[in-house]
Write a protein that holds these residues in place. Structure first.
Motif, PDB file in Angstrom:
ATOM      1  N   THR A  27       0.906  -1.003  -0.098  1.00 22.25           N
ATOM      2  CA  THR A  27      -0.329  -0.136  -0.001  1.00 22.25           C
ATOM      3  C   THR A  27       1.104   1.423   0.038  1.00 22.25           C
ATOM      4  O   THR A  27       0.833   2.111  -0.754  1.00 22.25           O
ATOM      5  N   GLU A  28       2.029   1.113   0.885  1.00 25.21           N
ATOM      6  CA  GLU A  28       3.379   2.441   0.597  1.00 25.21           C
ATOM      7  C   GLU A  28       3.533   2.516  -1.196  1.00 25.21           C
ATOM      8  O   GLU A  28       3.741   3.393  -1.252  1.00 25.21           O
ATOM      9  N   LEU A  29       3.484   1.453  -1.412  1.00 30.01           N
ATOM     10  CA  LEU A  29       4.583   1.526  -2.602  1.00 30.01           C
ATOM     11  C   LEU A  29       3.148   2.095  -3.631  1.00 30.01           C
ATOM     12  O   LEU A  29       3.830   2.907  -4.254  1.00 30.01           O
ATOM     13  N   ALA A  30       1.701   1.556  -3.939  1.00 25.25           N
ATOM     14  CA  ALA A  30       0.715   2.142  -4.456  1.00 25.25           C
ATOM     15  C   ALA A  30       0.435   3.322  -4.030  1.00 25.25           C
ATOM     16  O   ALA A  30       0.616   4.226  -5.086  1.00 25.25           O
ATOM     17  N   ASP A  31       0.766   3.904  -2.725  1.00 25.96           N
ATOM     18  CA  ASP A  31       0.800   5.107  -2.172  1.00 25.96           C
ATOM     19  C   ASP A  31       1.435   6.190  -3.183  1.00 25.96           C
ATOM     20  O   ASP A  31       1.429   7.483  -3.925  1.00 25.96           O
ATOM     21  N   ALA A  32       2.567   5.752  -3.170  1.00 23.61           N
ATOM     22  CA  ALA A  32       4.064   6.663  -3.931  1.00 23.61           C
ATOM     23  C   ALA A  32       3.548   6.704  -5.040  1.00 23.61           C
ATOM     24  O   ALA A  32       4.015   7.738  -5.814  1.00 23.61           O
ATOM     25  N   PHE A  33       3.475   5.410  -5.972  1.00 24.24           N
ATOM     26  CA  PHE A  33       3.096   5.016  -7.183  1.00 24.24           C
ATOM     27  C   PHE A  33       1.902   6.353  -7.777  1.00 24.24           C
ATOM     28  O   PHE A  33       1.729   7.010  -8.442  1.00 24.24           O
ATOM     29  N   ASP A  34       0.876   6.537  -6.652  1.00 23.79           N
ATOM     30  CA  ASP A  34      -0.121   7.890  -7.362  1.00 23.79           C
ATOM     31  C   ASP A  34       0.302   8.606  -6.976  1.00 23.79           C
ATOM     32  O   ASP A  34      -0.267  10.285  -7.935  1.00 23.79           O
ATOM     33  N   GLU A  35       1.015   9.082  -5.875  1.00 17.90           N
ATOM     34  CA  GLU A  35       1.738  10.546  -5.697  1.00 17.90           C
ATOM     35  C   GLU A  35       2.277  10.910  -6.425  1.00 17.90           C
ATOM     36  O   GLU A  35       2.362  12.372  -7.366  1.00 17.90           O
ATOM     37  N   MET A  36       3.602   9.860  -7.527  1.00 17.75           N
ATOM     38  CA  MET A  36       4.427  10.031  -8.500  1.00 17.75           C
ATOM     39  C   MET A  36       3.050  10.550  -9.653  1.00 17.75           C
ATOM     40  O   MET A  36       3.901  11.325 -10.475  1.00 17.75           O
ATOM     41  N   LEU A  37       1.995   9.753 -10.169  1.00 18.07           N
ATOM     42  CA  LEU A  37       1.408   9.580 -11.383  1.00 18.07           C
ATOM     43  C   LEU A  37       0.330  11.496 -11.174  1.00 18.07           C
ATOM     44  O   LEU A  37       0.250  12.207 -11.787  1.00 18.07           O
ATOM     45  N   ASP A  38       0.417  11.653  -9.952  1.00 17.26           N
ATOM     46  CA  ASP A  38      -0.472  13.117 -10.016  1.00 17.26           C
ATOM     47  C   ASP A  38       0.638  14.500 -10.353  1.00 17.26           C
ATOM     48  O   ASP A  38       0.115  14.922 -10.937  1.00 17.26           O
ATOM     49  N   ARG A  39       2.203  14.233  -9.962  1.00 18.24           N
ATOM     50  CA  ARG A  39       2.543  14.925 -10.054  1.00 18.24           C
ATOM     51  C   ARG A  39       3.109  14.941 -11.262  1.00 18.24           C
ATOM     52  O   ARG A  39       3.732  15.910 -12.280  1.00 18.24           O
ATOM     53  N   LEU A  40       3.425  14.271 -11.855  1.00 18.07           N
ATOM     54  CA  LEU A  40       3.503  14.110 -13.494  1.00 18.07           C
ATOM     55  C   LEU A  40       2.443  14.738 -14.316  1.00 18.07           C
ATOM     56  O   LEU A  40       2.737  14.966 -14.969  1.00 18.07           O
ATOM     57  N   GLN A  41       1.420  14.490 -14.190  1.00 18.58           N
ATOM     58  CA  GLN A  41       0.419  14.735 -14.189  1.00 18.58           C
ATOM     59  C   GLN A  41      -0.666  15.778 -14.114  1.00 18.58           C
ATOM     60  O   GLN A  41      -0.705  17.128 -15.830  1.00 18.58           O
ATOM     61  N   HIS A  42      -0.149  16.967 -13.237  1.00 16.89           N
ATOM     62  CA  HIS A  42       0.254  18.093 -13.048  1.00 16.89           C
ATOM     63  C   HIS A  42       1.050  18.698 -14.134  1.00 16.89           C
ATOM     64  O   HIS A  42       0.899  19.802 -14.591  1.00 16.89           O
ATOM     65  N   SER A  43       2.538  18.253 -14.188  1.00 16.85           N
ATOM     66  CA  SER A  43       3.511  18.454 -14.478  1.00 16.85           C
ATOM     67  C   SER A  43       3.643  18.941 -15.976  1.00 16.85           C
ATOM     68  O   SER A  43       3.501  19.663 -17.516  1.00 16.85           O
ATOM     69  N   PHE A  44       2.770  17.719 -16.515  1.00 16.06           N
ATOM     70  CA  PHE A  44       2.250  17.006 -17.910  1.00 16.06           C
ATOM     71  C   PHE A  44       1.282  18.586 -18.344  1.00 16.06           C
ATOM     72  O   PHE A  44       1.312  19.374 -19.375  1.00 16.06           O
ATOM     73  N   GLU A  45       0.010  18.732 -18.005  1.00 15.25           N
ATOM     74  CA  GLU A  45      -0.675  19.555 -17.579  1.00 15.25           C
ATOM     75  C   GLU A  45      -0.321  21.512 -17.939  1.00 15.25           C
ATOM     76  O   GLU A  45      -1.002  21.901 -18.923  1.00 15.25           O
ATOM     77  N   ALA A  46       0.278  21.284 -17.246  1.00 10.43           N
ATOM     78  CA  ALA A  46       0.950  22.570 -17.049  1.00 10.43           C
ATOM     79  C   ALA A  46       1.573  22.883 -17.573  1.00 10.43           C
ATOM     80  O   ALA A  46       2.127  24.005 -19.011  1.00 10.43           O
ATOM     81  N   ARG A  47       3.102  22.454 -18.809  1.00 10.10           N
ATOM     82  CA  ARG A  47       3.741  22.244 -19.834  1.00 10.10           C
ATOM     83  C   ARG A  47       3.000  22.279 -21.465  1.00 10.10           C
ATOM     84  O   ARG A  47       3.098  22.785 -21.707  1.00 10.10           O
ATOM     85  N   GLN A  48       1.672  21.103 -21.085  1.00 10.77           N
ATOM     86  CA  GLN A  48       0.654  21.943 -22.705  1.00 10.77           C
ATOM     87  C   GLN A  48       0.027  22.761 -22.182  1.00 10.77           C
ATOM     88  O   GLN A  48      -0.175  23.930 -23.126  1.00 10.77           O
ATOM     89  N   ARG A  49      -0.473  23.536 -21.106  1.00 10.53           N
ATOM     90  CA  ARG A  49      -0.841  24.546 -21.089  1.00 10.53           C
ATOM     91  C   ARG A  49       0.324  25.825 -21.393  1.00 10.53           C
ATOM     92  O   ARG A  49       0.300  26.635 -21.758  1.00 10.53           O
ATOM     93  N   PHE A  50       1.648  25.851 -20.846  1.00  9.26           N
ATOM     94  CA  PHE A  50       2.505  26.415 -20.857  1.00  9.26           C
ATOM     95  C   PHE A  50       2.708  27.096 -22.817  1.00  9.26           C
ATOM     96  O   PHE A  50       3.300  27.486 -23.454  1.00  9.26           O
TER      97      PHE A  50
END
Length: 364
Positions: free
Chosen positions: A114-137
């Motif tokens: 569960t700790e690994l899954a939570d860390a993976f979800d957090e990584m996906l959150d950051r990746l999605q935020h970064s990807f969307e920010a770069r698209q908007r940029f």
């Protein structure tokens, strides 16, 4: 399969060891013969060797049964243990295909999976935020760069269609202003790219000195708009890049002036040690102006987003390119600091920029 075989081999080894201990114990302890206590009574009891042989045969069957049970049980146990990894693998494959919105959201007791899954979800959150920010940029950058080019083309086309009816002095002035806006946007984009690609060279410097130089640059603009600036610049020694820190302070001051009241506004500027933690130094810029919501303030550091959205101000002297606070945020990150933007209850913005203080002999 490897886990199943590991479970089975462990079970088999444990059973073999148990059988060996029992066999040795029965062979050497006790060490007296198995005979009747009455010499005249002839016992039909099996001999020691027969007992040991029977033990080995029964133990062999028991080990075979334990091996079969270990294979079946180990397969189900391994499958149950590895099931979360299958979910993680599926999420990783979706992310590799570009579906960053999927989350594992693993439930159950708190353990390593569960700790690994939570860390993976957090990584996906950051990746999605970064990807969307770069698209908007990318989209906003292309729009901002296209706008001055389109304006220039339109003015040139109009001038070419009616050269005799043009006010050439006014046209040249407008072309210069439009060209300058394109240059400012390009330079800001280059500054952001340099901060992203390579860390700046940091040397002992004073945040108050950089802020004082930025303040001298905007004095004329503040006077032109009737905005009063109150500055308290106490020493704020830190380790940083003087050019970048001056640019960050300049951007904060320009933002405070250009997003203020049309006239009669105020800007308060301070530098010095952070009151709650002397291990950091702080730059604060507080200005009056229109009311801002926390939702609006949260987007101000995104590229090309202004307090009024993506629309620039109509007044050329108050018009920005929407990258000022973005550059401030990038400079702050490059200096391992923190940037906080808080809307004032009466309107305007309160900005705090905290950097690690200079420690060691040079601070004195």
């Amino acid at each position: 399969m490897r886990l199943t075989l590991s479970y089975t081999l462990f079970t088999l080894a444990a059973g073999t060891l148990s059988l060996a201990v029992i066999y040795v114990g029965m062979k050497y302890v006790p060490n007296y013969p198995l005979t009747s206590s009455n010499p005249r009574y002839r016992s039909d009891a099996p001999s020691r060797q027969q007992i040991l042989t029977t033990l080995l045969v029964a133990g062999g069957y028991a080990l075979a049964l334990m091996t079969a049970v270990g294979l079946v049980g180990g397969w189900f146990i391994a499958g149950r243990v590895l099931r979360p990894l299958k979910d993680l693998t599926g999420a990783a494959r979706r992310a590799a295909d570009g579906a960053l919105g999927h989350r594992v959201a693993l439930t159950g007791p708190r353990d390593e999976f569960t700790e690994l899954a939570d860390a993976f979800d957090e990584m996906l959150d950051r990746l999605q935020h970064s990807f969307e920010a770069r698209q908007r940029f990318a989209a906003n950058a292309s729009h901002e760069l296209r706008t001055p080019l389109a304006i220039t083309r339109t003015m040139l086309q109009v001038a070419a269609a009616d050269p005799d009816g043009q006010d050439w002095g006014r046209l040249v002035t407008r072309l210069q202003d439009t060209n300058q806006r394109g240059i400012e946007i390009t330079e800001a984009l280059l500054a952001l790219a340099e901060l992203d690609e390579s860390p700046p060279e940091l040397t002992p410097t004073d945040l108050a000195t950089a802020t004082r130089e930025a303040l001298a640059t905007v004095r004329a603009e503040a006077t032109a708009h009737g905005i009063a600036i109150t500055a308290t610049l106490d020493p704020a020694p830190t380790t940083g890049n003087p050019v970048l820190l001056r640019q960050a302070a300049l951007n904060l001051l320009q933002n405070a002036l250009r997003h203020n009241h049309p006239t009669g506004g105020t800007v308060t500027l301070t530098t010095g040690p952070r009151p709650s933690d002397p291990s950091h130094v702080r730059l604060t810029v507080t200005n009056t102006g229109p009311s801002l919501t926390p939702e609006t303030v949260a987007t101000l550091t995104e590229p090309f987003l202004r307090a009024r959205g993506r629309t620039a101000a109509t007044d050329p002297t108050r018009r920005g390119h929407g990258l000022g606070l973005t550059i401030v945020s990038a400079v702050t990150t490059a200096h391992h600091g923190t940037l906080h933007l808080i809307p004032n209850p009466d309107g305007g913005l309160h900005v705090t920029l905290d950097l690690p203080a200079l420690t060691g002999p040079r601070q004195a």
